[in-house]
Design a protein around this motif. Structure first.
Motif, PDB file in Angstrom:
ATOM      1  N   ALA A   1      -4.953  33.312  -0.463  1.00 24.08           N
ATOM      2  CA  ALA A   1      -6.346  32.939  -0.239  1.00 24.08           C
ATOM      3  C   ALA A   1      -6.487  31.426  -0.360  1.00 24.08           C
ATOM      4  O   ALA A   1      -5.612  30.751  -0.904  1.00 24.08           O
ATOM      5  N   ARG A   2      -7.585  30.925   0.162  1.00 20.29           N
ATOM      6  CA  ARG A   2      -7.836  29.491   0.029  1.00 20.29           C
ATOM      7  C   ARG A   2      -9.073  29.268  -0.819  1.00 20.29           C
ATOM      8  O   ARG A   2     -10.026  30.029  -0.779  1.00 20.29           O
ATOM      9  N   CYS A   3      -9.029  28.195  -1.561  1.00 23.14           N
ATOM     10  CA  CYS A   3     -10.123  27.901  -2.478  1.00 23.14           C
ATOM     11  C   CYS A   3     -10.625  26.483  -2.234  1.00 23.14           C
ATOM     12  O   CYS A   3      -9.829  25.543  -2.153  1.00 23.14           O
ATOM     13  N   VAL A   4     -11.908  26.332  -2.087  1.00 21.26           N
ATOM     14  CA  VAL A   4     -12.497  25.016  -1.884  1.00 21.26           C
ATOM     15  C   VAL A   4     -13.521  24.748  -2.985  1.00 21.26           C
ATOM     16  O   VAL A   4     -14.332  25.622  -3.306  1.00 21.26           O
ATOM     17  N   ILE A   5     -13.460  23.558  -3.556  1.00 15.73           N
ATOM     18  CA  ILE A   5     -14.431  23.152  -4.571  1.00 15.73           C
ATOM     19  C   ILE A   5     -15.509  22.333  -3.868  1.00 15.73           C
ATOM     20  O   ILE A   5     -15.189  21.372  -3.156  1.00 15.73           O
ATOM     21  N   VAL A   6     -16.749  22.699  -4.048  1.00 17.74           N
ATOM     22  CA  VAL A   6     -17.815  21.962  -3.354  1.00 17.74           C
ATOM     23  C   VAL A   6     -18.867  21.454  -4.339  1.00 17.74           C
ATOM     24  O   VAL A   6     -19.022  21.976  -5.435  1.00 17.74           O
ATOM     25  N   GLY A   7     -19.561  20.403  -3.912  1.00 12.22           N
ATOM     26  CA  GLY A   7     -20.726  19.929  -4.656  1.00 12.22           C
ATOM     27  C   GLY A   7     -20.428  19.045  -5.854  1.00 12.22           C
ATOM     28  O   GLY A   7     -21.301  18.842  -6.700  1.00 12.22           O
ATOM     29  N   MET A   8     -19.212  18.503  -5.932  1.00 12.29           N
ATOM     30  CA  MET A   8     -18.921  17.631  -7.070  1.00 12.29           C
ATOM     31  C   MET A   8     -19.834  16.404  -7.033  1.00 12.29           C
ATOM     32  O   MET A   8     -19.993  15.763  -6.004  1.00 12.29           O
ATOM     33  N   LYS A   9     -20.451  16.094  -8.171  1.00 16.50           N
ATOM     34  CA  LYS A   9     -21.335  14.938  -8.217  1.00 16.50           C
ATOM     35  C   LYS A   9     -20.514  13.649  -8.099  1.00 16.50           C
ATOM     36  O   LYS A   9     -19.398  13.579  -8.624  1.00 16.50           O
ATOM     37  N   PRO A  10     -21.074  12.638  -7.450  1.00 20.29           N
ATOM     38  CA  PRO A  10     -20.328  11.383  -7.268  1.00 20.29           C
ATOM     39  C   PRO A  10     -19.842  10.774  -8.583  1.00 20.29           C
ATOM     40  O   PRO A  10     -18.705  10.308  -8.666  1.00 20.29           O
ATOM     41  N   GLU A  11     -20.693  10.814  -9.615  1.00 24.51           N
ATOM     42  CA  GLU A  11     -20.280  10.197 -10.886  1.00 24.51           C
ATOM     43  C   GLU A  11     -19.147  10.988 -11.540  1.00 24.51           C
ATOM     44  O   GLU A  11     -18.289  10.421 -12.214  1.00 24.51           O
TER      45      GLU A  11
ATOM     46  N   ARG B   1     -22.015  24.932   2.606  1.00 20.94           N
ATOM     47  CA  ARG B   1     -21.917  25.091   4.058  1.00 20.94           C
ATOM     48  C   ARG B   1     -20.640  24.428   4.591  1.00 20.94           C
ATOM     49  O   ARG B   1     -19.889  25.024   5.372  1.00 20.94           O
ATOM     50  N   ALA B   2     -20.398  23.200   4.152  1.00 18.19           N
ATOM     51  CA  ALA B   2     -19.199  22.480   4.590  1.00 18.19           C
ATOM     52  C   ALA B   2     -17.936  23.158   4.068  1.00 18.19           C
ATOM     53  O   ALA B   2     -16.904  23.192   4.749  1.00 18.19           O
ATOM     54  N   GLY B   3     -18.045  23.721   2.866  1.00 14.77           N
ATOM     55  CA  GLY B   3     -16.901  24.423   2.294  1.00 14.77           C
ATOM     56  C   GLY B   3     -16.535  25.650   3.105  1.00 14.77           C
ATOM     57  O   GLY B   3     -15.365  25.914   3.384  1.00 14.77           O
ATOM     58  N   LEU B   4     -17.558  26.409   3.506  1.00 15.37           N
ATOM     59  CA  LEU B   4     -17.325  27.590   4.343  1.00 15.37           C
ATOM     60  C   LEU B   4     -16.689  27.193   5.669  1.00 15.37           C
ATOM     61  O   LEU B   4     -15.729  27.816   6.125  1.00 15.37           O
ATOM     62  N   LEU B   5     -17.205  26.127   6.269  1.00 16.80           N
ATOM     63  CA  LEU B   5     -16.659  25.648   7.539  1.00 16.80           C
ATOM     64  C   LEU B   5     -15.181  25.296   7.397  1.00 16.80           C
ATOM     65  O   LEU B   5     -14.360  25.586   8.255  1.00 16.80           O
TER      66      LEU B   5
END
Lengths: 130, 132
Positions: free
Chosen positions: A76-86, A108-112
């Motif tokens: 499976a593949r795992c994507v981490i999304v939404g990490m805050k810039p700081e 959304r970008a992670g799903l893509l």
């Protein structure tokens, strides 16, 4: 007592949104739950939204990278999304570049990135509005 | 001058410690990035107490002024086994536990000052200072 973080199933995608202060035991339990779901279902993708995390220290970073590596071993593949810039800047300053971690800006970008897209289906859907 | 103290005994206290320092840093008008840096360093050091010192410790947080600048000082004290080789513990990738070995060196990179006093069998005191 540590809390349980729910895992939502969107067809073949497991979606997790971390919206609480992450205790070590909670993070480890989540990792375990994700791996169990990958084994027991036909899910082949994991999206973990960490936009609710104000702090990601080396332990949490380790749990995230381990989860992604283990997911890969389970095909499976795992994507981490939404990490805050700081948070990203602090990880970098600590010397944690985490090259093995796949990331995207939001769910959304992670799903893509995983090859899935949210699409509106034309026409009325029974029991709801399309 | 404001001073706070939290006992560090378990994982929940690690969360409490970083929440406390983040709110103190917000009161002291630290930037979002500076707050995140300090809270992350505190998280690493508090966790070390839980992991390596059997959770017998505390953190004291104090606002400090020096010249025209203001900062925050956090003192972590534990009665754990002590650190036999401080230089080695500061090296990246060195770990006696299950971690990336990034805790101590990572914390040092995030603050302006970090000093360690440790005696084997007695305990460890780590002091960090972050200037605004």
């Amino acid at each position: 007592m540590s809390t349980t973080i729910p895992i939502l199933r969107l067809g073949p995608v497991l979606l997790i949104s971390v919206q609480v202060e992450l205790q070590d035991a909670t993070a480890e339990a989540l990792q375990q739950d994700i791996l169990e779901q990958l084994e027991q279902t036909d899910a082949d993708a994991v999206v973990i939204d960490i936009s609710g995390l104000d702090v990601v220290d080396s332990f949490i970073a380790r749990v995230l990278t381990d989860t992604a590596s283990m997911a890969r071993l389970l095909a499976a593949r795992c994507v981490i999304v939404g990490m805050k810039p700081e948070v990203a800047m602090v990880l970098l300053e600590m010397g944690l570049v985490l090259p093995e971690l796949e990331t995207a800006l939001d769910v959304r970008a992670g799903l893509l990135r995983l090859g899935y897209a949210l699409r509106r289906v034309a026409g009325e859907v029974e029991g709801g509005r399309a | 001058m404001t001073q706070h103290r939290v006992a560090i005994g378990n994982e929940q206290d690690v969360v409490a410690a970083r929440q406390l320092v983040r709110s103190v840093a917000a009161d002291e008008q630290f930037s979002l990035l500076a707050r995140t840096r300090l809270a992350t360093a505190v998280s690493e050091l508090a966790r070390n107490i839980v992991r390596y010192a059997g959770g017998s410790g505390q953190m004291e947080v104090e606002c400090v002024r020096e010249g025209g600048r203001s900062g925050i000082r956090c003192v972590f004290t534990d009665r754990g086994p002590g650190i036999a080789d401080v230089d080695l513990a500061m090296q990246e990738g060195f770990s006696t536990g299950r971690s990336l070995g990034q805790g101590l060196p990572g914390a040092r990179r995030l603050v302006d000052q970090l000093s360690i006093e440790s005696e084997v069998g007695v305990g460890t005191q780590i002091t960090i200072v972050a200037w605004r």
